[in-house]
Design a protein around this motif. Structure first.
Motif, PDB file in Angstrom:
ATOM      1  N   GLU B 166      36.779  55.867  46.342  1.00  0.00           N
ATOM      2  CA  GLU B 166      35.437  56.339  45.970  1.00  0.00           C
ATOM      3  C   GLU B 166      34.484  55.146  46.039  1.00  0.00           C
ATOM      4  N   ASP B 167      33.804  54.834  44.940  1.00  0.00           N
ATOM      5  CA  ASP B 167      32.849  53.729  45.027  1.00  0.00           C
ATOM      6  C   ASP B 167      33.425  52.416  44.491  1.00  0.00           C
ATOM      7  N   VAL B 168      34.725  52.362  44.304  1.00  0.00           N
ATOM      8  CA  VAL B 168      35.334  51.171  43.692  1.00  0.00           C
ATOM      9  C   VAL B 168      36.053  50.347  44.758  1.00  0.00           C
ATOM     10  N   ARG B 169      35.780  49.045  44.742  1.00  0.00           N
ATOM     11  CA  ARG B 169      36.480  48.136  45.668  1.00  0.00           C
ATOM     12  C   ARG B 169      37.579  47.401  44.911  1.00  0.00           C
ATOM     13  N   ILE B 170      38.789  47.554  45.410  1.00  0.00           N
ATOM     14  CA  ILE B 170      39.953  46.967  44.735  1.00  0.00           C
ATOM     15  C   ILE B 170      40.531  45.887  45.632  1.00  0.00           C
ATOM     16  N   GLY B 171      40.534  44.658  45.141  1.00  0.00           N
ATOM     17  CA  GLY B 171      41.095  43.541  45.909  1.00  0.00           C
ATOM     18  C   GLY B 171      42.522  43.282  45.453  1.00  0.00           C
ATOM     19  N   VAL B 172      43.450  43.262  46.409  1.00  0.00           N
ATOM     20  CA  VAL B 172      44.860  43.003  46.076  1.00  0.00           C
ATOM     21  C   VAL B 172      45.295  41.758  46.831  1.00  0.00           C
ATOM     22  N   PHE B 173      45.842  40.782  46.117  1.00  0.00           N
ATOM     23  CA  PHE B 173      46.410  39.614  46.803  1.00  0.00           C
ATOM     24  C   PHE B 173      47.822  39.359  46.281  1.00  0.00           C
ATOM     25  N   GLY B 174      48.570  38.532  47.006  1.00  0.00           N
ATOM     26  CA  GLY B 174      49.984  38.341  46.662  1.00  0.00           C
ATOM     27  C   GLY B 174      50.355  36.883  46.485  1.00  0.00           C
ATOM     28  N   LEU B 175      51.318  36.646  45.568  1.00  0.00           N
ATOM     29  CA  LEU B 175      51.836  35.295  45.329  1.00  0.00           C
ATOM     30  C   LEU B 175      53.361  35.305  45.369  1.00  0.00           C
ATOM     31  N   GLY B 176      53.933  34.308  46.034  1.00  0.00           N
ATOM     32  CA  GLY B 176      55.394  34.181  46.104  1.00  0.00           C
ATOM     33  C   GLY B 176      55.876  32.982  45.310  1.00  0.00           C
ATOM     34  N   ALA B 204      41.091  34.975  44.272  1.00  0.00           N
ATOM     35  CA  ALA B 204      40.446  35.882  43.322  1.00  0.00           C
ATOM     36  C   ALA B 204      38.935  35.638  43.303  1.00  0.00           C
ATOM     37  N   HIS B 205      38.541  34.381  43.398  1.00  0.00           N
ATOM     38  CA  HIS B 205      37.108  34.053  43.432  1.00  0.00           C
ATOM     39  C   HIS B 205      36.454  34.676  44.667  1.00  0.00           C
ATOM     40  N   HIS B 206      37.124  34.520  45.779  1.00  0.00           N
ATOM     41  CA  HIS B 206      36.612  35.092  47.020  1.00  0.00           C
ATOM     42  C   HIS B 206      36.469  36.618  46.904  1.00  0.00           C
ATOM     43  N   LEU B 207      37.494  37.255  46.350  1.00  0.00           N
ATOM     44  CA  LEU B 207      37.474  38.722  46.233  1.00  0.00           C
ATOM     45  C   LEU B 207      36.344  39.180  45.310  1.00  0.00           C
ATOM     46  N   LYS B 208      36.152  38.431  44.246  1.00  0.00           N
ATOM     47  CA  LYS B 208      35.143  38.824  43.269  1.00  0.00           C
ATOM     48  C   LYS B 208      33.732  38.608  43.798  1.00  0.00           C
ATOM     49  N   GLU B 211      33.594  39.261  48.355  1.00  0.00           N
ATOM     50  CA  GLU B 211      33.944  40.620  48.760  1.00  0.00           C
ATOM     51  C   GLU B 211      33.480  41.664  47.736  1.00  0.00           C
ATOM     52  N   LYS B 212      32.909  41.201  46.638  1.00  0.00           N
ATOM     53  CA  LYS B 212      32.337  42.100  45.616  1.00  0.00           C
ATOM     54  C   LYS B 212      33.339  43.156  45.120  1.00  0.00           C
ATOM     55  N   CYS B 213      34.562  42.712  44.872  1.00  0.00           N
ATOM     56  CA  CYS B 213      35.558  43.664  44.373  1.00  0.00           C
ATOM     57  C   CYS B 213      35.310  43.976  42.900  1.00  0.00           C
ATOM     58  N   ASP B 214      35.566  45.208  42.530  1.00  0.00           N
ATOM     59  CA  ASP B 214      35.370  45.636  41.143  1.00  0.00           C
ATOM     60  C   ASP B 214      36.626  45.436  40.321  1.00  0.00           C
ATOM     61  N   LEU B 215      37.750  45.423  41.017  1.00  0.00           N
ATOM     62  CA  LEU B 215      39.032  45.352  40.336  1.00  0.00           C
ATOM     63  C   LEU B 215      39.899  44.418  41.176  1.00  0.00           C
ATOM     64  N   ILE B 216      40.544  43.444  40.520  1.00  0.00           N
ATOM     65  CA  ILE B 216      41.344  42.485  41.294  1.00  0.00           C
ATOM     66  C   ILE B 216      42.768  42.466  40.761  1.00  0.00           C
ATOM     67  N   ILE B 217      43.696  42.690  41.678  1.00  0.00           N
ATOM     68  CA  ILE B 217      45.108  42.828  41.313  1.00  0.00           C
ATOM     69  C   ILE B 217      45.917  41.775  42.042  1.00  0.00           C
ATOM     70  N   ILE B 243      41.001  37.823  37.596  1.00  0.00           N
ATOM     71  CA  ILE B 243      42.108  38.749  37.857  1.00  0.00           C
ATOM     72  C   ILE B 243      42.172  39.757  36.703  1.00  0.00           C
ATOM     73  N   ASP B 244      42.281  41.039  37.041  1.00  0.00           N
ATOM     74  CA  ASP B 244      42.369  42.076  36.008  1.00  0.00           C
ATOM     75  C   ASP B 244      43.810  42.454  35.697  1.00  0.00           C
ATOM     76  N   LEU B 245      44.661  42.370  36.711  1.00  0.00           N
ATOM     77  CA  LEU B 245      46.032  42.832  36.535  1.00  0.00           C
ATOM     78  C   LEU B 245      46.976  41.993  37.375  1.00  0.00           C
ATOM     79  N   ILE B 246      48.070  41.554  36.746  1.00  0.00           N
ATOM     80  CA  ILE B 246      49.139  40.885  37.486  1.00  0.00           C
ATOM     81  C   ILE B 246      50.347  41.818  37.455  1.00  0.00           C
ATOM     82  N   ILE B 247      50.760  42.266  38.631  1.00  0.00           N
ATOM     83  CA  ILE B 247      51.975  43.080  38.734  1.00  0.00           C
ATOM     84  C   ILE B 247      53.091  42.122  39.118  1.00  0.00           C
TER      85      ILE B 247
END
Lengths: 208, 311
Positions: B166-176, B204-208, B211-217, B243-247
């Motif tokens: 919808e109108d929400v941009r969700i940025g997802v990045f990964g760490l090993g 995360a800075h770049h995404l926020k 890239e104007k992400c609303d939610l960063i995972i 970062i809003d959520l770390i999975i």
């Protein structure tokens, strides 16, 4: 069927104002999957891996032995670690006997490498694969006294690892006594040690 | 529109327990709020069939077809679902020994995974063993702190991905996780491990902000927590920004309700992880308001009533 006891959710309201969007709240849920008696499945998924499953089952369902008790890993030592390290040592001795290799002093493995418990009752080839899925090889190392001592201390610092042929008395992570094949550890001797190639190559932070 | 009404009802239940400063409840309910449903797994370790009925620890639990039934049910009810995995897809059952990861990746694709990251065991057949299986995956592997230059994985991963719901941009990045000492060098080869805290901060800075992400995972295979100072989700959450959520994954930690940490800006970061082997599926619903400028409220705990029905 329904989950009745699943859902405790946390609602968190975020309190900032700089960004253009706001997280108003979050709810969290964890779904336990198919508790015994819960059997809802997606049959299209079952169909898509049935040919693989058939191949696997035909190999893995063969019962190779019956166990009188279940075995799990524990520290400093557990039945499962004792069993696997004894079995590994025995097998390596058999393999190398033919090649006239000198006697092997002890064997050590890592608890992280034991990936499943063994049940009581029928033990299948599948159980053994689940227990040790890794495609590791056993290797023999000849260690001098000083390195052997480092290894013994490493095992103690780890809180114990699966070993065979080695007994240790440990007090607050310090080794107070170590016996190899029933004889007190001798720092002037070198020892032949069997382990996995993973550990021999420095796995589990075994970096000396 | 039924969906929306359902949500508003749920939300009203939730909001009843909150103490809101300067915002009447009705006003809140009328705002344009988008619900984002995150489903997550980690350390599935090639567990495709449920555990056998005589397993001493998890008799009859798990199973990919059982999980699919739950995921389908959630997708039928929710509009904006993302399904994510935090690594260690491979290794643990004969499916991997015999077929090398093909079955795992095909089934994850069929389940509709949106993305995954890479765990240490995903190198168990070497870098080449991973790259050669990627043709079976229709979802990206996301990781920003492994440099695969000069390996067969070069160009086959992405550092982050943006999902629009919808109108929400969700940025997802990964760490090993650091591979040295954990994975045999001959398996990971020329893969370079980069500082996860630095890469997380940068990404995360770049995404926020760019890239104007609303939610960063963050999909993390660092592990939940260690007795020493080794970098983990615990360390990352406290030191992080944006970062809003770390999975999480790797430590096979069963976290029934995600922990709420405070980041360096004293903002909330959720840290989640659901054990291993498909025994559990994690779910987090975010409610994002694109218009709201300020909201102050206490946190509370509530029961979500409307999920207990058909699942």
């Amino acid at each position: 069927m329904s989950f009745r006891n699943i859902l405790l959710a946390a609602a968190i309201v975020f309190t900032s104002c700089k960004q253009n969007a706001h997280l108003v709240k979050t709810e969290t849920t964890t779904y336990p999957l198919n508790k015994p008696g819960f059997t809802e499945v997606d049959s299209s998924i079952l169909n898509s891996y049935s040919s693989y499953k058939h191949t696997i089952d035909s190999i893995m369902d063969r019962v190779i032995i019956v166990s009188e008790m279940s075995m799990q890993k524990k520290t400093p030592e557990g039945l499962l670690g004792n069993f696997t390290s004894d079995a590994a040592l025995k097998q390596v001795e058999n393999d190398f006997h033919a090649k006239d290799f000198s006697k092997i002093d002890f064997c050590f493995l890592n608890n992280g490498g034991l990936r499943a418990a063994l049940p009581k009752g029928d033990i299948t080839i599948g159980n053994i694969y689940s227990l040790m899925p890794f495609e590791n090889e056993m290797v023999l190392l000849t260690l001098n006294g000083a390195t052997t001592l480092k290894l013994i201390n490493f095992i103690a610092a780890k809180g114990g690892m699966p070993v065979s042929g080695l007994t240790m008395r440990v007090h607050e992570s310090t080794v107070t006594e170590a016996k190899i094949q029933g004889m007190p550890f001798d720092s002037t001797k070198s020892y032949v040690v069997a382990t996995s190639d993973y550990l021999a190559n420095g796995g589990d932070n075994l970096s000396f | 529109m039924t969906n929306r009404r359902d949500f508003l009802r749920t939300f009203a239940v939730g909001a009843a327990g909150l103490s809101l400063t300067g915002l009447p409840l009705e006003a809140l309910a009328k705002r344009r709020v988008t619900k984002i449903t995150i489903l997550h797994t980690n350390d599935v370790h090639s567990h495709i069939d449920p555990f056998p009925a005589n397993d001493p620890k998890y008799p009859g639990l798990g199973g990919v077809a059982q999980r699919a039934a739950i995921i389908n049910d959630i997708r039928n009810k929710e509009r904006n679902v993302l399904l994510l995995d935090a690594g260690d897809i491979f290794q643990g059952t004969p499916y991997f020994n015999l077929f090398g990861g093909e079955v795992e990746l095909k089934l994850m694709s069929q389940l509709g995974y949106d993305a995954g990251t890479i765990g240490n065991h995903d190198f168990d057949n070497g870098v080449d063993g991973l790259s050669s299986q990627l043709k079976h995956a229709n979802f990206p592997l996301i990781i920003c702190n492994y440099d695969f230059k000069g390996t067969s994985m070069e160009g086959k991963t992405i550092p982050y991905k943006i999902f629009e719901k919808e109108d929400v941009r969700i940025g997802v990045f990964g760490l090993g996780i650091e591979l040295e000492g954990l994975v045999d060098k001959k398996m990971y080869g020329e893969t370079k491990y980069l500082d996860p805290l630095e890469k997380a901060a940068e990404t995360a800075h770049h995404l926020k902000f760019n890239e104007k992400c609303d939610l960063i995972i963050c999909l993390s295979h660092l592990g939940y927590r260690y007795p020493n100072k080794k970098v983990s989700d615990d360390v990352l959450a406290k030191k992080s920004l944006n970062i809003d959520l770390i999975i999480g994954g790797h430590t096979h930690t069963f976290i029934d309700k995600p922990f709420v940490y405070k980041n360096r800006d004293n903002k909330d970061v959720l840290v989640a992880q659901v054990g291993w082997a498909r025994i559990k599926l994690g779910r987090i619903d975010f409610f994002v308001d694109k218009k709201m400028r300020k909201l102050t409220a206490d946190s509370t705990t509530l029961k979500v009533l409307n999920y207990a029905r058909a699942i």
